[in-house]
Scaffold this active site. Structure first.
Site, mmCIF file in Angstrom:
data_model
loop_
_atom_site.group_PDB
_atom_site.id
_atom_site.type_symbol
_atom_site.label_atom_id
_atom_site.label_comp_id
_atom_site.label_asym_id
_atom_site.label_seq_id
_atom_site.Cartn_x
_atom_site.Cartn_y
_atom_site.Cartn_z
ATOM 1 N N GLY A 164 -29.890 113.464 -55.657
ATOM 2 C CA GLY A 164 -30.110 113.691 -54.214
ATOM 3 C C GLY A 164 -31.481 114.286 -53.976
ATOM 4 O O GLY A 164 -31.741 115.430 -54.374
ATOM 5 N N MET A 168 -34.522 119.935 -50.252
ATOM 6 C CA MET A 168 -34.190 120.921 -51.288
ATOM 7 C C MET A 168 -34.178 120.278 -52.677
ATOM 8 O O MET A 168 -34.678 120.861 -53.647
ATOM 9 C CB MET A 168 -32.827 121.556 -50.999
ATOM 10 C CG MET A 168 -32.775 122.402 -49.756
ATOM 11 S SD MET A 168 -33.709 123.927 -49.936
ATOM 12 C CE MET A 168 -32.562 124.895 -50.909
ATOM 13 N N GLY A 169 -33.602 119.091 -52.779
ATOM 14 C CA GLY A 169 -33.531 118.387 -54.057
ATOM 15 C C GLY A 169 -34.927 118.154 -54.615
ATOM 16 O O GLY A 169 -35.192 118.382 -55.801
ATOM 17 N N ASN A 187 -32.031 109.139 -56.322
ATOM 18 C CA ASN A 187 -31.709 109.058 -54.892
ATOM 19 C C ASN A 187 -31.142 107.673 -54.636
ATOM 20 O O ASN A 187 -31.636 106.679 -55.183
ATOM 21 C CB ASN A 187 -32.936 109.296 -54.020
ATOM 22 C CG ASN A 187 -32.542 109.651 -52.598
ATOM 23 O OD1 ASN A 187 -32.268 110.797 -52.283
ATOM 24 N ND2 ASN A 187 -32.448 108.642 -51.733
ATOM 25 N N VAL A 234 -26.641 117.195 -52.540
ATOM 26 C CA VAL A 234 -26.263 116.376 -51.378
ATOM 27 C C VAL A 234 -25.605 117.278 -50.343
ATOM 28 O O VAL A 234 -25.211 118.402 -50.653
ATOM 29 C CB VAL A 234 -25.308 115.226 -51.770
ATOM 30 C CG1 VAL A 234 -26.023 114.211 -52.633
ATOM 31 C CG2 VAL A 234 -24.077 115.742 -52.489
ATOM 32 N N ALA A 236 -23.221 119.305 -48.095
ATOM 33 C CA ALA A 236 -21.885 119.837 -48.351
ATOM 34 C C ALA A 236 -20.875 119.030 -47.542
ATOM 35 O O ALA A 236 -21.218 118.438 -46.523
ATOM 36 C CB ALA A 236 -21.840 121.306 -47.949
ATOM 37 N N SER A 288 -30.087 130.065 -52.390
ATOM 38 C CA SER A 288 -30.725 130.516 -51.161
ATOM 39 C C SER A 288 -32.232 130.586 -51.331
ATOM 40 O O SER A 288 -32.741 130.865 -52.405
ATOM 41 C CB SER A 288 -30.221 131.906 -50.769
ATOM 42 O OG SER A 288 -30.959 132.346 -49.644
ATOM 43 N N GLY A 289 -32.917 130.360 -50.229
ATOM 44 C CA GLY A 289 -34.378 130.505 -50.253
ATOM 45 C C GLY A 289 -35.088 129.400 -49.496
ATOM 46 O O GLY A 289 -36.318 129.404 -49.420
ATOM 47 N N LYS A 343 -22.429 133.057 -51.564
ATOM 48 C CA LYS A 343 -23.493 132.436 -50.751
ATOM 49 C C LYS A 343 -23.077 132.416 -49.282
ATOM 50 O O LYS A 343 -23.892 132.621 -48.383
ATOM 51 C CB LYS A 343 -23.802 131.016 -51.258
ATOM 52 C CG LYS A 343 -24.791 130.262 -50.375
ATOM 53 C CD LYS A 343 -26.176 130.900 -50.400
ATOM 54 C CE LYS A 343 -27.109 130.602 -49.275
ATOM 55 N NZ LYS A 343 -27.163 129.397 -48.575
ATOM 56 N N HIS A 346 -23.613 135.782 -47.973
ATOM 57 C CA HIS A 346 -25.070 135.916 -47.815
ATOM 58 C C HIS A 346 -25.467 135.363 -46.453
ATOM 59 O O HIS A 346 -26.213 135.986 -45.689
ATOM 60 C CB HIS A 346 -25.779 135.151 -48.943
ATOM 61 C CG HIS A 346 -27.245 134.923 -48.733
ATOM 62 N ND1 HIS A 346 -27.738 133.977 -47.839
ATOM 63 C CD2 HIS A 346 -28.338 135.504 -49.282
ATOM 64 C CE1 HIS A 346 -29.051 134.000 -47.853
ATOM 65 N NE2 HIS A 346 -29.442 134.917 -48.716
ATOM 66 N N ASN A 347 -24.952 134.191 -46.112
ATOM 67 C CA ASN A 347 -25.320 133.579 -44.840
ATOM 68 C C ASN A 347 -24.757 134.352 -43.657
ATOM 69 O O ASN A 347 -25.391 134.433 -42.607
ATOM 70 C CB ASN A 347 -24.852 132.121 -44.802
ATOM 71 C CG ASN A 347 -25.782 131.219 -45.592
ATOM 72 O OD1 ASN A 347 -26.486 131.689 -46.483
ATOM 73 N ND2 ASN A 347 -25.794 129.949 -45.281
ATOM 74 N N GLU A 350 -27.035 137.050 -43.189
ATOM 75 C CA GLU A 350 -28.249 136.414 -42.645
ATOM 76 C C GLU A 350 -28.121 136.202 -41.122
ATOM 77 O O GLU A 350 -29.047 136.508 -40.364
ATOM 78 C CB GLU A 350 -28.442 135.078 -43.370
ATOM 79 C CG GLU A 350 -29.493 134.143 -42.831
ATOM 80 C CD GLU A 350 -29.427 132.779 -43.559
ATOM 81 O OE1 GLU A 350 -29.608 132.736 -44.790
ATOM 82 O OE2 GLU A 350 -29.174 131.757 -42.882
ATOM 83 N N LYS A 417 -24.708 125.470 -39.372
ATOM 84 C CA LYS A 417 -24.166 124.416 -40.237
ATOM 85 C C LYS A 417 -22.801 124.792 -40.787
ATOM 86 O O LYS A 417 -22.267 124.103 -41.659
ATOM 87 C CB LYS A 417 -25.134 124.134 -41.377
ATOM 88 C CG LYS A 417 -26.423 123.469 -40.929
ATOM 89 C CD LYS A 417 -26.928 122.527 -42.019
ATOM 90 C CE LYS A 417 -28.299 121.982 -41.718
ATOM 91 N NZ LYS A 417 -29.355 122.886 -42.227
HETATM 92 C C1 6PG Z 1 -30.549 130.009 -47.344
HETATM 93 C C2 6PG Z 1 -30.084 129.569 -45.994
HETATM 94 C C3 6PG Z 1 -29.714 128.121 -46.047
HETATM 95 C C4 6PG Z 1 -29.665 127.445 -44.697
HETATM 96 C C5 6PG Z 1 -28.374 127.610 -43.961
HETATM 97 C C6 6PG Z 1 -28.503 128.238 -42.619
HETATM 98 O O1 6PG Z 1 -29.990 130.979 -47.833
HETATM 99 O O2 6PG Z 1 -31.469 129.399 -47.883
HETATM 100 O O3 6PG Z 1 -28.979 130.300 -45.595
HETATM 101 O O4 6PG Z 1 -28.570 128.004 -46.807
HETATM 102 O O5 6PG Z 1 -30.730 127.783 -43.929
HETATM 103 O O6 6PG Z 1 -27.902 126.305 -43.822
HETATM 104 O O7 6PG Z 1 -27.352 128.000 -41.936
HETATM 105 P P1 6PG Z 1 -27.244 127.664 -40.401
HETATM 106 O O8 6PG Z 1 -27.772 126.259 -40.222
HETATM 107 O O9 6PG Z 1 -25.775 127.748 -40.181
HETATM 108 O O10 6PG Z 1 -28.049 128.654 -39.635
#
Ligand code: 6PG
Length: 620
Positions: A164, A168-169, A187, A234, A236, A288-289, A343, A346-347, A350, A417
């Site tokens: 993929g 990010m990939g 891909n 790919v 989620a 993440s990042g 994760k 984490h979000n 975030e 998301k």
């Molecule tokens: C990360 C971000 C990453 C992405 C999320 C954001 O840690 O790199 O969290 O995973 O930006 O999809 O989520 P939302 O689209 O729900 O804001």
């Protein structure tokens, strides 16, 4: 590597000749004392081996500066191999030559000039820890055949696959290649939409010159070394299941799939169990990042079977961000879906950090600051409250388009998301009051009712009832107060999940891998690494108690003033509400219990009876 007598020197010399690189027999580097010990029939212990293995490590490093080399050595335990490959892990390729005791014993007895008597062979088999990271070679094949296999597996075949090539990939491919790994990239081919993505991508970056590019699944999978390690990049959701089904016909026992998307942790557990029935490993890894992190070093949260993780550890740790001590921001989190759970939290954290910055900026605007001035104020907080999100928000407020600030032109509808949504669901399922996460999530949802907001804004005029009176310092303190509550709630959710699912999670280690590479990296997170070494409850830590007591008054002022001026600050106000709730010794829940007992005979317990007995009263 392999037990003594397995044929390491013969194979090593032949391979070195074939590749035209130097060959070294580890046995030639033993200190005299070790040789004497072995010759007298005594097996070596770990202390005896330490200096010998360090010598081999130094030799490998020296040779690597020039080019490459082959070193043969028994390296029977993982820790021995760790010493030999220390600091050159990604450049070290292990080949395990293996055979049965009987077969090797026969070979040894036919040798004349070796100092290792065959009786010691059993002791070698006893301590042999089968390497998970090595290429396994059965020594019953002919040497030519063995050389061909080693060359094919270690030189032609790729060690790692990425499936993929979205944003990010692609970044992760470049990161892997920059770390010296030989990768295969795949891909799919979609007529007119996704054509030659992998081959075109390969030509764009020089670090990908050794990478192999595919749009055919069979060829991609067959290009990988055994066990095959494939990172799934790919979207989620159902796409992951589809990809797994597409890959399965080409996978064999012990191959490893690494799902690096934002998958739901429950789905990861299901997929893990499903793949287990086919003897395929799934490592669910939160990453993440964003795009930059993926390229330069993300924070990685892998979970699943520890054995499977060990086989991909080298790659994930190499490409991850590094903390202040240069340790990888990647650590084995725990079983099944725990990495994706972490994760997800984490979000959730975030979402709140973002919402709090949005709220303080709105307050600064209400106080009369323009975007550049807001940026200046936020920048002045960097010393005590530095974070990646503070930095990017500062930059956002500086960005101009023509004479106006771009931020003023962005439609006020916040997308998502799904991970914030799952965090709120997980909190509800586990009975954890993650009120700030719910508040940040629902505020995003509310933003989507743009039409309704426009209409209602006409009916309900906004106004200020008092002069908006907040000092910048009060705002700063309220911001920090709410951030502490946010982190308390996030880690509380992790603690409760760890208990419920028996994951045995390490909070300090989780905080550590979030100090670099990820979206919520901050100075506060660095402090948490130390704090969680001593307690799992942030609110019981002395320094945190002092800070909250000190900042509470400012938080009240900020919330009160904002409410009086019709400025919407759901997360800031939820922070103080939550704080008041969690620090209340006798809450209003007694009334709820009485009400429940009144209409539903749900019973209640009494403060003056701590036996746990349930009471029911006819309240009429
Ligand atoms: C990360 C971000 C990453 C992405 C999320 C954001 O840690 O790199 O969290 O995973 O930006 O999809 O989520 P939302 O689209 O729900 O804001």
């Amino acid at each position: 590597m392999g037990v003594s007598g397995v044929g390491k020197s013969t194979i090593g010399k032949l391979l070195a000749q074939d590749l035209n690189i130097p060959f070294f027999d580890g046995d030639d580097f033993h200190p005299e004392s070790n040789i004497t010990k072995m010759s007298s029939g005594q097996p070596l212990n770990d202390d005896d081996r330490q200096p010998w293995l360090e010598t081999l490590n130094a030799l490998a490093k020296k040779e690597l500066i020039k080019n490459s080399c082959i070193i043969v050595c028994s390296a029977l335990k993982q820790k021995y191999r760790d010493i030999v490959s220390k600091e050159i892990e990604s450049k070290t390729k292990w080949v395990h030559l293996s055979g049965s005791y009987e077969q090797i014993c026969e070979r040894m007895n036919s040798r004349t000039k070796h100092f290792m008597p065959s009786e010691l062979l059993q002791s070698q088999f006893d301590i042999l820890e089968n390497p998970t990271e090595a290429l396994q070679i059965d020594v019953s094949k002919t040497p030519q055949n063995i050389i061909r296999t080693i060359k094919h597996e270690l030189m032609d075949a790729s060690e790692f696959g990425v499936f993929g090539l979205g944003v990010m990939g692609k970044s992760l491919c470049r990161n892997l290649a920059n770390n010296g790994f030989k990768i295969s990239m795949f891909n799919r081919h979609v007529e007119g939409l996704e054509e030659d993505i992998a081959t075109n991508f390969k030509t764009q970056f020089k670090e990908l010159s050794q990478a192999a590019a595919f749009d055919d699944i069979a060829a991609f999978v067959n290009s990988l070394q055994q066990p095959k390690k494939i990172m799934l990049m790919v979207n989620a959701g159902k796409a992951i299941d589809d990809v797994i089904e597409d890959l399965l016909p080409y996978l064999s026992e012990s191959d490893i799939l690494i799902d690096c998307g934002n998958s739901n942790y429950k789905k990861t557990k299901e997929r893990y169990e499903y793949l287990k029935t086919k003897n395929i490993h799934l490592v669910g890894a939160g990453v993440s990042g964003g795009e930059e992190g993926a390229l330069k070093g993300p924070s990685i949260m892998p979970s699943g079977a520890k054995e499977a993780y060990k086989k991909v550890k080298l790659y994930l740790e190499a490409i991850s961000a590094k903390d202040k001590d240069n340790l990888p921001c990647c650590t084995y989190i725990g079983p099944d879906g725990s990495g994706h759970f972490i994760k997800m939290v984490h979000n959730g954290i975030e979402y709140v950090e973002m919402q709090l910055l949005a709220e303080v900026s709105t307050i600064l605007e209400a106080l009369g600051q323009n975007p550049s001035e807001i940026a200046d104020t936020l920048e002045s907080w960097k010393g005590q409250a530095s974070s990646y999100l503070l930095d990017i928000t500062t930059s956002i407020f500086r960005k101009k388009e023509g004479n106006d600030w771009l931020v003023n032109k962005v439609l006020d509808k916040a997308g998502n998301k799904g991970t914030g949504n799952w965090t709120a669901i997980a909190s509800a399922e586990l009975g954890v009051p993650s009120t700030l996460i719910a508040s940040a999530l629902f505020t995003r949802y509310m933003s989507f009712y743009k039409e309704e907001r426009l209409q209602l804004n006409k009916s309900f005029k906004k106004g200020s009832y008092v002069k908006f009176k907040i000092t910048f310092n009060e705002l700063f303190e309220a911001y920090q107060f709410a951030r502490i509550i946010n982190h308390y709630q996030g880690f509380k959710l992790i603690t409760e999940a760890s208990k419920s699912y028996a994951w045995n999670l390490n909070l300090s280690e989780i905080a550590r891998i979030w100090t670099s590479g990820c979206i919520i990296k901050s100075k506060l997170m660095k402090d948490l690494v130390e704090i969680f070494k001593n307690t799992s409850n942030l609110l019981t830590h002395k320094k945190i108690i002092e800070t909250l007591n000190q900042y509470k008054s400012s938080t009240k002022t900020v919330v009160l003033q904002s409410i009086l001026n019709d400025v919407s600050i759901p997360a800031l106000s939820e922070a103080i509400q939550f704080f008041n709730g969690i620090t209340t010794a006798y809450s209003s829940a007694n009334i709820i219990q009485a009400q429940r007992d009144y209409f539903g005979a749900h019973t209640y317990q009494r403060l003056d009876d701590n036996s746990g007995k349930n009471y029911h009263t006819n309240w009429k």
